[in-house]
Motif scaffolding. Structure first.
Motif, PDB file in Angstrom:
ATOM      1  N   LEU A  24       0.838  -1.189   0.000  1.00 61.00           N
ATOM      2  CA  LEU A  24       0.000   0.000   0.000  1.00 61.00           C
ATOM      3  C   LEU A  24       0.872   1.238   0.000  1.00 61.00           C
ATOM      4  O   LEU A  24       1.931   1.265   0.623  1.00 61.00           O
ATOM      5  CB  LEU A  24      -0.886   0.036   1.245  1.00 61.00           C
ATOM      6  CG  LEU A  24      -2.006  -0.988   1.345  1.00 61.00           C
ATOM      7  CD1 LEU A  24      -2.665  -0.907   2.708  1.00 61.00           C
ATOM      8  CD2 LEU A  24      -3.019  -0.789   0.253  1.00 61.00           C
ATOM      9  N   ASP A  25       0.404   2.261  -0.674  1.00 57.15           N
ATOM     10  CA  ASP A  25       1.026   3.580  -0.638  1.00 57.15           C
ATOM     11  C   ASP A  25      -0.066   4.504  -0.132  1.00 57.15           C
ATOM     12  O   ASP A  25      -0.896   4.973  -0.918  1.00 57.15           O
ATOM     13  CB  ASP A  25       1.504   3.965  -2.035  1.00 57.15           C
ATOM     14  CG  ASP A  25       2.240   5.287  -2.068  1.00 57.15           C
ATOM     15  OD1 ASP A  25       2.504   5.855  -0.993  1.00 57.15           O
ATOM     16  OD2 ASP A  25       2.545   5.762  -3.171  1.00 57.15           O
ATOM     17  N   GLY A  26      -0.120   4.693   1.177  1.00 54.59           N
ATOM     18  CA  GLY A  26      -1.244   5.396   1.786  1.00 54.59           C
ATOM     19  C   GLY A  26      -2.470   4.504   1.680  1.00 54.59           C
ATOM     20  O   GLY A  26      -2.490   3.402   2.193  1.00 54.59           O
ATOM     21  N   ASP A  27      -3.474   4.976   0.941  1.00 51.60           N
ATOM     22  CA  ASP A  27      -4.668   4.150   0.733  1.00 51.60           C
ATOM     23  C   ASP A  27      -4.719   3.583  -0.683  1.00 51.60           C
ATOM     24  O   ASP A  27      -5.745   3.124  -1.140  1.00 51.60           O
ATOM     25  CB  ASP A  27      -5.936   4.946   1.047  1.00 51.60           C
ATOM     26  CG  ASP A  27      -6.094   6.169   0.162  1.00 51.60           C
ATOM     27  OD1 ASP A  27      -5.172   6.482  -0.624  1.00 51.60           O
ATOM     28  OD2 ASP A  27      -7.145   6.822   0.247  1.00 51.60           O
ATOM     29  N   ARG A  28      -3.605   3.619  -1.378  1.00 49.13           N
ATOM     30  CA  ARG A  28      -3.525   3.124  -2.748  1.00 49.13           C
ATOM     31  C   ARG A  28      -2.869   1.749  -2.775  1.00 49.13           C
ATOM     32  O   ARG A  28      -1.778   1.553  -2.242  1.00 49.13           O
ATOM     33  CB  ARG A  28      -2.717   4.082  -3.619  1.00 49.13           C
ATOM     34  CG  ARG A  28      -3.364   5.433  -3.714  1.00 49.13           C
ATOM     35  CD  ARG A  28      -2.530   6.374  -4.510  1.00 49.13           C
ATOM     36  NE  ARG A  28      -3.165   7.677  -4.508  1.00 49.13           N
ATOM     37  CZ  ARG A  28      -2.598   8.742  -4.977  1.00 49.13           C
ATOM     38  NH1 ARG A  28      -1.378   8.693  -5.485  1.00 49.13           N
ATOM     39  NH2 ARG A  28      -3.237   9.882  -4.950  1.00 49.13           N
ATOM     40  N   ARG A  81      -0.935  -1.237  -4.529  1.00 45.19           N
ATOM     41  CA  ARG A  81       0.057  -1.376  -5.599  1.00 45.19           C
ATOM     42  C   ARG A  81       0.180  -2.839  -6.004  1.00 45.19           C
ATOM     43  O   ARG A  81       0.506  -3.685  -5.188  1.00 45.19           O
ATOM     44  CB  ARG A  81       1.413  -0.851  -5.137  1.00 45.19           C
ATOM     45  CG  ARG A  81       1.425   0.640  -4.924  1.00 45.19           C
ATOM     46  CD  ARG A  81       2.754   1.096  -4.401  1.00 45.19           C
ATOM     47  NE  ARG A  81       3.831   0.444  -5.120  1.00 45.19           N
ATOM     48  CZ  ARG A  81       4.801   1.084  -5.756  1.00 45.19           C
ATOM     49  NH1 ARG A  81       4.845   2.385  -5.729  1.00 45.19           N
ATOM     50  NH2 ARG A  81       5.739   0.413  -6.372  1.00 45.19           N
TER      51      ARG A  81
END
Length: 87
Positions: A30-34, A36
């Motif tokens: 995750l990249d924050g709430d994103r 991947r």
């Protein structure tokens, strides 16, 4: 959102289904709430051998799948959802 969801269930949902495994989907985190994901390049995933462009079905499946995962992250839990409707 529970740590178990993020550390155990989300990676399994990302790459554990038969079709995502066959396509080579890999959970990157995750990249924050994103969410991947990545799909390593393979010749059998190419839609146009002359240009090497990936098949549209692969790209559509990836978009559909990562969109569903992002919804689950946003909800903070797994529950049945509808994703893309390509009609």
């Amino acid at each position: 959102m529970t740590d178990m969801f993020l550390t155990n269930l989300l990676p399994q949902l990302a790459a554990g289904a038969a079709h995502t495994h066959a396509l080579g989907f890999q959970y990157e985190g995750l990249d924050g709430d994103r969410v991947r994901l990545r799909v390593p390049y393979r010749d059998d995933l190419v839609g146009d051998p002359e240009t090497g462009v990936l098949a549209g079905g692969l790209v559509t499946t990836l978009l559909d799948h990562v969109g569903g995962l992002a919804v689950w992250v946003g909800l903070g839990t797994y529950q049945p959802i509808a994703t893309l409707d390509l009609r």
